[in-house]
Scaffold this motif. Structure first.
Motif, short mmCIF file in Angstrom:
data_model
loop_
_atom_site.label_atom_id
_atom_site.label_comp_id
_atom_site.label_asym_id
_atom_site.label_seq_id
_atom_site.Cartn_x
_atom_site.Cartn_y
_atom_site.Cartn_z
N LYS A 89 4.66 -2.82 -7.19
CA LYS A 89 4.98 -3.44 -6.37
C LYS A 89 4.36 -4.83 -5.47
CE LYS A 89 9.56 -1.79 -5.93
NZ LYS A 89 10.65 -2.79 -5.37
N ASN A 90 2.98 -4.81 -6.15
CA ASN A 90 1.67 -5.50 -5.61
C ASN A 90 1.26 -4.29 -4.03
OD1 ASN A 90 -0.30 -6.97 -6.14
ND2 ASN A 90 0.60 -8.47 -4.14
N VAL A 91 1.77 -3.68 -4.01
CA VAL A 91 0.82 -2.50 -2.73
C VAL A 91 -0.18 -2.34 -3.03
CG1 VAL A 91 1.13 -0.61 -1.46
CG2 VAL A 91 2.76 -1.50 -2.08
N VAL A 92 -0.83 -2.02 -4.07
CA VAL A 92 -1.95 -0.90 -4.32
C VAL A 92 -2.80 -1.78 -6.01
CG1 VAL A 92 -1.87 0.98 -3.25
CG2 VAL A 92 -1.40 0.91 -6.19
N LYS A 93 -4.05 -2.38 -5.41
CA LYS A 93 -4.01 -3.22 -6.97
C LYS A 93 -4.18 -2.46 -8.33
CE LYS A 93 -8.19 -6.53 -7.46
NZ LYS A 93 -9.50 -6.90 -6.85
N SER A 94 -4.51 -0.47 -8.35
CA SER A 94 -4.91 -0.42 -9.31
C SER A 94 -4.08 1.31 -9.29
CB SER A 94 -6.14 0.00 -9.92
OG SER A 94 -6.99 0.68 -9.18
N VAL A 95 -4.53 2.02 -10.02
CA VAL A 95 -3.67 3.43 -10.64
C VAL A 95 -4.48 4.27 -9.60
CG1 VAL A 95 -2.39 5.16 -11.36
CG2 VAL A 95 -1.70 3.00 -11.91
N GLY A 96 -5.91 3.56 -10.18
CA GLY A 96 -6.69 4.68 -9.81
C GLY A 96 -6.84 4.70 -8.35
N ALA A 97 -6.76 3.47 -7.28
CA ALA A 97 -6.70 3.34 -6.48
C ALA A 97 -6.09 3.78 -5.70
CB ALA A 97 -6.98 2.01 -5.61
N PHE A 98 -4.84 4.57 -5.88
CA PHE A 98 -4.30 5.23 -5.32
C PHE A 98 -4.41 7.13 -5.69
CE2 PHE A 98 -0.76 7.86 -4.53
CZ PHE A 98 -0.28 7.86 -3.30
N THR A 99 -4.81 7.50 -6.71
CA THR A 99 -4.42 8.58 -7.36
C THR A 99 -6.26 9.28 -6.62
OG1 THR A 99 -5.38 7.90 -9.29
CG2 THR A 99 -3.65 7.96 -9.08
N GLN A 100 -6.69 8.52 -6.57
CA GLN A 100 -7.90 9.33 -5.88
C GLN A 100 -7.95 8.68 -4.65
OE1 GLN A 100 -12.33 6.92 -6.69
NE2 GLN A 100 -12.12 6.49 -5.24
N ALA A 101 -7.08 8.50 -3.54
CA ALA A 101 -7.17 8.43 -1.89
C ALA A 101 -6.27 9.59 -2.26
CB ALA A 101 -6.63 7.16 -1.66
N ALA A 102 -4.87 10.32 -3.46
CA ALA A 102 -4.21 11.03 -3.09
C ALA A 102 -5.03 12.34 -3.28
CB ALA A 102 -3.20 10.91 -3.83
#
Length: 373
Positions: A89-102
């Motif tokens: 959905k182009n909310v975040v740039k990469s999977v890692g950006a979100f999983t690292q934050a989570a």
């Protein structure tokens, strides 16, 4: 080769062939060096990328984003699953950006199913913050499995949504407001249909419970429950009660109709049903395999060890398959059944008490060597 047995001096053609072989050898060396060089380039490049990701983190947008986009989080999804949706959905740039934050947030694994309003091109941390903010959730997905008691349904709804258990119980104290079928005779148990529901903004406790009753009405209509119960020789309410017993006692689809047959056979013969599920219901010990002598002595119309016939109502919420089995039981003379392997749900049926006792012995032998009991 000379007939003298000695090598003769090479002629022009032979010298040319020797020169060609030496040229081929040089080319092979050059190709080998090229392959090694490419390999080194790949290794170095990946190493640089790895070090960059470790030192600088995964690709990520900066800030809180722009615009608006709806994102659905489904029940059971992991942080990686959610991140994949966010990238699409182009909310975040990469999977890692979100999983690292989570992974860095203590609440990162508590994201609730639902429909959320997010922005495009958000940082992983910003996206996570909105997913953890209830105000961002437009719709909530509530999943209710078959077999839950009414109390368990209330607890599950409250745990998956913003609806309060106290408000749900207050509505249940006035069942006439829920649109129950006339044959329910004001009883809610068994008529809150197990399914997945979407709760939108402003959904009240009454709205939620009414939705569940309406879903039961739809299933009853699809199954032609009233007419088929009459053909079976039972009231629609009793059919729902039998379905709840089937749901509680059988876990494999192939056993549903056979369990139904045993229940009807025993009832027709005037034999007490003696179903442990009804004792667990009144004792509040669902999930246990065996019942105790004290529990089987509890004086309750739901205790099918003490009182013959069907209990006065459902002991849980039956699904469509269990309702179908109650309306279309198997044909056969069996009077007994027991699940001999709680892990797999394997169930054995018997015509005589001696056969049944042998099957019960198999269950006890299994439980002596298994933690499933």
């Amino acid at each position: 080769m000379s007939d003298t047995g000695l090598d003769l001096a090479a002629g022009p053609a032979d010298r040319a062939r020797g020169h060609s072989r030496r040229g081929f050898g040089c080319l092979a060396v050059l190709l080998a060096l090229a392959v090694v060089g490419i390999g080194l380039f790949v290794v170095v490049t990946r190493g640089v990328d790895y070090l960059d990701s470790r030192l600088n983190g995964p690709d990520d947008y900066a800030g809180e984003g722009r615009g608006s986009v709806r994102v659905t989080v489904k029940p059971g999804q992991t942080a990686t699953d959610i991140a994949t949706t966010l990238v699409a959905k182009n909310v975040v740039k990469s999977v890692g950006a979100f999983t690292q934050a989570a992974g860095a947030d203590p609440d990162g694994d508590t994201i609730q199913p639902g429909v959320y309003t997010l922005q495009r091109e958000m940082s992983g941390e910003s996206a996570l913050a909105l997913l953890l903010d209830d105000s961002s959730r437009l719709e909530v997905q509530v999943a209710l499995p078959e077999g839950l008691t009414t109390d368990e349904i209330v607890t599950s709804i409250a745990g998956q949504s913003d609806l309060r258990a106290a408000d749900l119980r207050a509505v249940l104290r006035r069942p006439e407001s829920l649109g129950l079928p006339a044959y329910a005779d004001g009883q809610v148990d068994g008529y809150l249909f197990p399914a997945s529901y979407t709760i939108g903004p402003g959904t009240s406790a009454r709205d939620m419970l009414t939705m569940m009753v309406e879903r039961f009405q739809q299933a009853a209509s699809d199954l032609d429950l009233v007419a088929r119960a009459e053909q079976q020789g039972v009231s629609p309410h009793d059919a729902v009660t039998v379905a709840s017993l089937i749901e509680a006692e059988a876990s494999r689809p192939q056993d549903l109709a056979r369990v139904a047959a045993v229940i009807y056979n025993r009832d027709d013969a005037g034999i007490a049903l003696q179903l442990d599920s009804t004792v667990h219901y009144i004792a509040g010990t669902s999930g246990q395999v065996f019942t105790t002598e004290e529990e089987r002595a509890i004086d309750s119309p739901y205790n099918t060890y003490l009182y013959p016939g069907l209990p006065p109502g459902a002991i849980g919420a039956p699904g469509e398959a269990a309702l179908e089995a109650a309306l279309e039981p198997a044909s056969g003379p069996e009077l007994y059944f027991v699940t001999v392997n709680p892990s797999t749900g394997r169930t054995l049926f018997a015509r005589t008490l001696s056969q049944h006792n042998a099957n019960v012995a198999r269950l006890r032998a299994f439980c002596r060597s298994s933690d499933a009991c």
